[in-house]
Design a protein around this motif. Structure first.
Motif, mmCIF file in Angstrom:
data_model
loop_
_atom_site.group_PDB
_atom_site.id
_atom_site.type_symbol
_atom_site.label_atom_id
_atom_site.label_comp_id
_atom_site.label_asym_id
_atom_site.label_seq_id
_atom_site.Cartn_x
_atom_site.Cartn_y
_atom_site.Cartn_z
ATOM 1 N N LYS A 67 0.871 -1.176 0.000
ATOM 2 C CA LYS A 67 0.000 0.000 0.000
ATOM 3 C C LYS A 67 0.903 1.219 0.000
ATOM 4 C CE LYS A 67 -3.763 -2.310 2.462
ATOM 5 N NZ LYS A 67 -4.649 -2.283 3.667
ATOM 6 N N ILE A 68 1.004 1.843 -1.160
ATOM 7 C CA ILE A 68 2.034 2.851 -1.389
ATOM 8 C C ILE A 68 1.449 4.255 -1.365
ATOM 9 C CG2 ILE A 68 3.795 3.669 -3.007
ATOM 10 C CD1 ILE A 68 3.845 0.797 -4.154
ATOM 11 N N ILE A 69 2.060 5.110 -0.539
ATOM 12 C CA ILE A 69 1.790 6.542 -0.589
ATOM 13 C C ILE A 69 2.794 7.149 -1.550
ATOM 14 C CG2 ILE A 69 1.966 8.715 0.693
ATOM 15 C CD1 ILE A 69 -0.498 7.236 1.421
ATOM 16 N N GLY A 70 2.312 7.813 -2.593
ATOM 17 C CA GLY A 70 3.195 8.449 -3.551
ATOM 18 C C GLY A 70 3.087 9.958 -3.461
ATOM 19 N N CYS A 71 4.224 10.634 -3.440
ATOM 20 C CA CYS A 71 4.245 12.090 -3.456
ATOM 21 C C CYS A 71 5.346 12.513 -4.423
ATOM 22 C CB CYS A 71 4.502 12.641 -2.047
ATOM 23 S SG CYS A 71 4.427 14.448 -1.950
ATOM 24 N N THR A 72 4.987 12.673 -5.678
ATOM 25 C CA THR A 72 5.940 12.982 -6.745
ATOM 26 C C THR A 72 5.311 13.999 -7.689
ATOM 27 O OG1 THR A 72 5.115 11.297 -8.283
ATOM 28 C CG2 THR A 72 6.755 10.574 -6.656
ATOM 29 N N HIS A 73 6.054 14.390 -8.705
ATOM 30 C CA HIS A 73 5.448 15.173 -9.772
ATOM 31 C C HIS A 73 4.416 14.295 -10.469
ATOM 32 C CE1 HIS A 73 8.544 18.219 -9.272
ATOM 33 N NE2 HIS A 73 9.427 17.243 -9.253
ATOM 34 N N ILE A 74 3.255 14.852 -10.770
ATOM 35 C CA ILE A 74 2.207 14.071 -11.436
ATOM 36 C C ILE A 74 2.149 14.505 -12.898
ATOM 37 C CG2 ILE A 74 -0.247 13.505 -11.509
ATOM 38 C CD1 ILE A 74 -0.335 13.797 -8.518
ATOM 39 N N ALA A 134 2.391 8.776 -14.465
ATOM 40 C CA ALA A 134 1.199 7.927 -14.578
ATOM 41 C C ALA A 134 1.568 6.535 -15.062
ATOM 42 C CB ALA A 134 0.193 8.567 -15.531
ATOM 43 N N VAL A 135 2.542 6.438 -15.971
ATOM 44 C CA VAL A 135 2.984 5.121 -16.451
ATOM 45 C C VAL A 135 3.609 4.333 -15.302
ATOM 46 C CG1 VAL A 135 4.438 3.905 -18.114
ATOM 47 C CG2 VAL A 135 3.344 6.054 -18.765
ATOM 48 N N LEU A 136 4.374 5.002 -14.452
ATOM 49 C CA LEU A 136 4.931 4.338 -13.265
ATOM 50 C C LEU A 136 3.819 3.880 -12.329
ATOM 51 C CD1 LEU A 136 7.097 3.523 -11.181
ATOM 52 C CD2 LEU A 136 7.137 5.916 -10.433
ATOM 53 N N ILE A 137 2.859 4.764 -12.060
ATOM 54 C CA ILE A 137 1.763 4.418 -11.145
ATOM 55 C C ILE A 137 1.000 3.200 -11.647
ATOM 56 C CG2 ILE A 137 -0.442 5.221 -10.210
ATOM 57 C CD1 ILE A 137 0.761 8.074 -10.216
ATOM 58 N N GLU A 138 0.693 3.182 -12.929
ATOM 59 C CA GLU A 138 -0.041 2.044 -13.487
ATOM 60 C C GLU A 138 0.814 0.778 -13.478
ATOM 61 O OE1 GLU A 138 -1.671 3.204 -17.263
ATOM 62 O OE2 GLU A 138 -3.079 4.619 -16.352
ATOM 63 N N THR A 139 2.128 0.943 -13.584
ATOM 64 C CA THR A 139 3.021 -0.212 -13.473
ATOM 65 C C THR A 139 2.975 -0.798 -12.065
ATOM 66 O OG1 THR A 139 4.521 0.604 -15.193
ATOM 67 C CG2 THR A 139 5.434 -0.964 -13.608
ATOM 68 N N LEU A 140 3.022 0.053 -11.051
ATOM 69 C CA LEU A 140 2.966 -0.416 -9.659
ATOM 70 C C LEU A 140 1.653 -1.155 -9.389
ATOM 71 C CD1 LEU A 140 4.433 2.710 -7.805
ATOM 72 C CD2 LEU A 140 5.632 0.634 -8.524
ATOM 73 N N VAL A 141 0.559 -0.618 -9.927
ATOM 74 C CA VAL A 141 -0.742 -1.280 -9.764
ATOM 75 C C VAL A 141 -0.746 -2.637 -10.462
ATOM 76 C CG1 VAL A 141 -3.193 -1.148 -10.341
ATOM 77 C CG2 VAL A 141 -2.015 0.867 -9.435
ATOM 78 N N THR A 142 -0.182 -2.687 -11.657
ATOM 79 C CA THR A 142 -0.110 -3.943 -12.393
ATOM 80 C C THR A 142 0.707 -4.981 -11.637
ATOM 81 O OG1 THR A 142 -0.296 -2.785 -14.509
ATOM 82 C CG2 THR A 142 0.606 -5.006 -14.573
ATOM 83 N N LEU A 143 1.714 -4.532 -10.895
ATOM 84 C CA LEU A 143 2.557 -5.448 -10.121
ATOM 85 C C LEU A 143 1.959 -5.802 -8.763
ATOM 86 C CD1 LEU A 143 6.156 -4.108 -10.905
ATOM 87 C CD2 LEU A 143 4.754 -5.763 -12.138
ATOM 88 N N GLY A 144 0.719 -5.362 -8.511
ATOM 89 C CA GLY A 144 0.005 -5.815 -7.325
ATOM 90 C C GLY A 144 -0.256 -4.781 -6.261
ATOM 91 N N ALA A 145 0.291 -3.580 -6.389
ATOM 92 C CA ALA A 145 0.161 -2.583 -5.331
ATOM 93 C C ALA A 145 -1.171 -1.843 -5.407
ATOM 94 C CB ALA A 145 1.302 -1.577 -5.420
ATOM 95 N N ALA A 168 12.032 5.834 -13.134
ATOM 96 C CA ALA A 168 10.898 5.060 -12.639
ATOM 97 C C ALA A 168 11.270 3.596 -12.447
ATOM 98 C CB ALA A 168 9.713 5.179 -13.592
ATOM 99 N N GLY A 169 12.140 3.085 -13.319
ATOM 100 C CA GLY A 169 12.603 1.708 -13.159
ATOM 101 C C GLY A 169 13.357 1.516 -11.857
ATOM 102 N N THR A 170 14.218 2.487 -11.505
ATOM 103 C CA THR A 170 14.942 2.386 -10.233
ATOM 104 C C THR A 170 13.983 2.478 -9.058
ATOM 105 O OG1 THR A 170 15.373 4.775 -10.069
ATOM 106 C CG2 THR A 170 16.979 3.461 -11.265
ATOM 107 N N GLN A 171 12.978 3.344 -9.170
ATOM 108 C CA GLN A 171 12.000 3.477 -8.082
ATOM 109 C C GLN A 171 11.210 2.189 -7.888
ATOM 110 O OE1 GLN A 171 10.164 6.971 -9.914
ATOM 111 N NE2 GLN A 171 10.668 8.176 -8.103
ATOM 112 N N ALA A 172 10.758 1.605 -8.991
ATOM 113 C CA ALA A 172 9.978 0.370 -8.896
ATOM 114 C C ALA A 172 10.797 -0.765 -8.286
ATOM 115 C CB ALA A 172 9.462 -0.030 -10.278
#
Length: 508
Positions: free
Chosen positions: A125-132, A137-148, A437-441
């Motif tokens: 369950k990730i709290i994100g505070c970044t530039h939107i 958005a591609v990173l956010i959707e990636t995190l959701v796809t990976l289960g978050a 985003a890859g490093t963050q993920a």
């Protein structure tokens, strides 16, 4: 090269896991179904625009609607109101922006494809505070796809792309952000992400440390239950090291700002392009022959100087670090003190990560028409507060551009009120964001799945193997082909054929 092995920690209890799975599954399904629906809606909007002669010029200006989004009642097509954006009606346009960004983010998509089946963030369950932005958005959707499951706010009051925030809200992602937030709005949005009934965050993805700071200050018990923090900015990392030194950091944190793939590509190569874009969009300035002072010669400063030098500008640099100063000299730039040249510069750019680099005393001595902007994360580098006095007049020129006028008629051009100019006034390359985003993920995956005891209550660097993996994912974009070591060569160098290829102390 195979993906680096990631340790798997104990999964949550069955009850919590089922809830998380259902929420993640629900959002995942909506990602697919809403894409098609938004595309249809977007095509319809295009058709209507064409027939009426109108065109969409972008809601990101934040000026088309004076009603504060906090005072609006909005729902997405699923009936959810768990978000706060400028206008949910712009979701279709935001989806177009995201689809454009996706074309340049093949490395992040490769990571998504390789890890999707494993769901390494299931239960996170990730709290994100970044530039939107579209790239975020591609990173956010990636995190959701990976289960978050995620909740997101902005780390900068001017960098949010309103239509992208709307597109995320439309597919069921709780996002609280809009361009032109007040300071009160800014902290309210972060608080709405953190403090919501029935949702205990266990990971933080931060850019600047504001979500970490707020949670620690207002919700210390909740903060202590977090499994890990991932931070990507100089300012945020500095805050984390301060917390660690004072014994207040009670959870492990990953410093991705100093990972090679972030420092070299986001800080250097991205800024090399985006500084020109930001200055051109806001001022239409001609760079050739201009005297430019760049405060700070770290990776961001190096990128800015290289770009402006290529356009024919005369570059000067200020530095506190003798090594960086010597680098600037060897690159052909004069190293000066600000007070020595402040009266003569045409463009003043800060990128130090420090505070009060440019004070009111300096600003009073600038020449008429000098352009002043900041490329560092924080808005503390330029003392903008000292300019809000009765003797000075603020004159709005266009979005993110202000004239500050002195009693004698002198004026300077201040961009983005001293905030991060490239993301406030332009954009950054999608490919570079894909790398970051890859490093963050990977950092989130590593911290979330790490067994108890692997990481203490301290700040860690991203493992070198993961840095190399992120780089490898992006090589196909350039049709690049790595040379492989022979067994004999690997033995001679004392390396594994699969890497890592450099020691942690290596300076790229």
């Amino acid at each position: 090269m195979s993906a680096p092995m990631l340790s798997r920690g104990r999964r949550p209890s069955t009850a919590v896991g089922e809830d998380d799975f259902l929420k993640s599954r629900e959002i995942k399904l909506s990602l697919a179904s809403n894409r098609a629906r938004l595309r249809t809606r977007s095509q319809s909007a295009s058709s209507n625009d064409s027939s009426s002669g109108a065109s969409y010029t972008g809601s990101s200006s934040g000026e088309e609607d004076e009603i504060n989004p906090r005072d609006k009642v909005q729902k997405n097509s699923q009936g959810s109101s768990d978000f706060c954006v400028r206008s949910i009606e712009h979701a279709a346009f935001g989806r177009r922006e995201i689809e454009i960004a996706e074309q340049e983010m093949s490395g992040l998509f490769a990571l998504r494809k390789r890890a999707e089946a494993e769901k390494p963030l299931q239960g996170a369950k990730i709290i994100g505070c970044t530039h939107i932005t579209a790239q975020t958005a591609v990173l956010i959707e990636t995190l959701v796809t990976l289960g978050a499951t995620v909740r997101w706010s902005a780390c900068n009051i001017y960098s949010t792309q309103n239509e992208v925030a709307a597109a995320l809200a439309e597919i069921g992602i709780p996002v609280f952000a809009w361009k032109g937030e007040t300071e009160d709005d800014f902290w309210w949005c972060i608080d709405k992400c953190i403090n919501t009934e029935g949702w205990q965050p266990n990971m933080i993805l931060d850019d600047g440390g504001d979500a970490t700071h707020l949670m620690l200050k207002r919700y210390p018990a909740m903060f202590n239950m977090v499994k890990g923090i991932v931070e990507e900015s100089v300012t945020g990392v500095h805050r984390l090291y301060q917390l660690s030194k004072s014994g207040k950091l009670t959870v492990p944190a990953m410093n991705v700002n100093d990972s090679v793939t972030k420092t070299k590509f986001d800080n250097l190569y991205s800024c090399r392009e985006s500084i020109l874009d930001a200055l051109k969009r806001t001022t239409d300035v001609m760079f050739g022959g201009k005297q430019v002072l760049v405060c700070g010669y770290g990776e961001v400063g190096k990128g800015c100087c290289a770009a402006l030098k290529g356009m024919g500008a005369i570059i000067m640099v200020t530095e506190i670090d003798p090594i960086c100063a010597l680098q600037a000299c060897m690159d052909g730039f004069r190293v000066v003190r600000l007070e020595e040249v402040v009266r003569n510069v045409d463009i003043l750019i800060t990128c130090t990560g420090n505070k009060n680099v440019v004070t009111r005393t300096h600003l009073d001595r600038l020449k008429n028409g000098c352009i002043v902007c900041n490329m560092g994360h924080s808005n503390t580098e330029i003392d903008v507060g000292s300019l809000r006095t009765p003797d000075l007049t603020w004159e709005k020129v266009r979005s993110q551009v202000d004239h500050i006028i002195w009693p004698d008629g002198k004026r300077i051009v201040l961009l983005a009120e001293g905030r991060l100019v490239n993301l406030s006034c332009s954009t950054v390359p999608s490919l570079v964001v894909s790398i970051t985003a890859g490093t963050q993920a990977l950092a989130l995956i590593e911290l979330y799945n790490a067994p108890s005891g692997r990481y203490k209550q301290d700040v860690y660097l991203l493992p070198k193997k993961m840095d190399e993996y992120v780089a490898m994912l992006h090589l196909s974009t350039f049709d690049a082909h790595l040379t492989e070591l022979s067994d004999d060569q690997a033995k001679y160098l004392g390396l594994s054929k699969a890497g890592p290829f450099k020691p942690n102390v290596y300076r790229y």
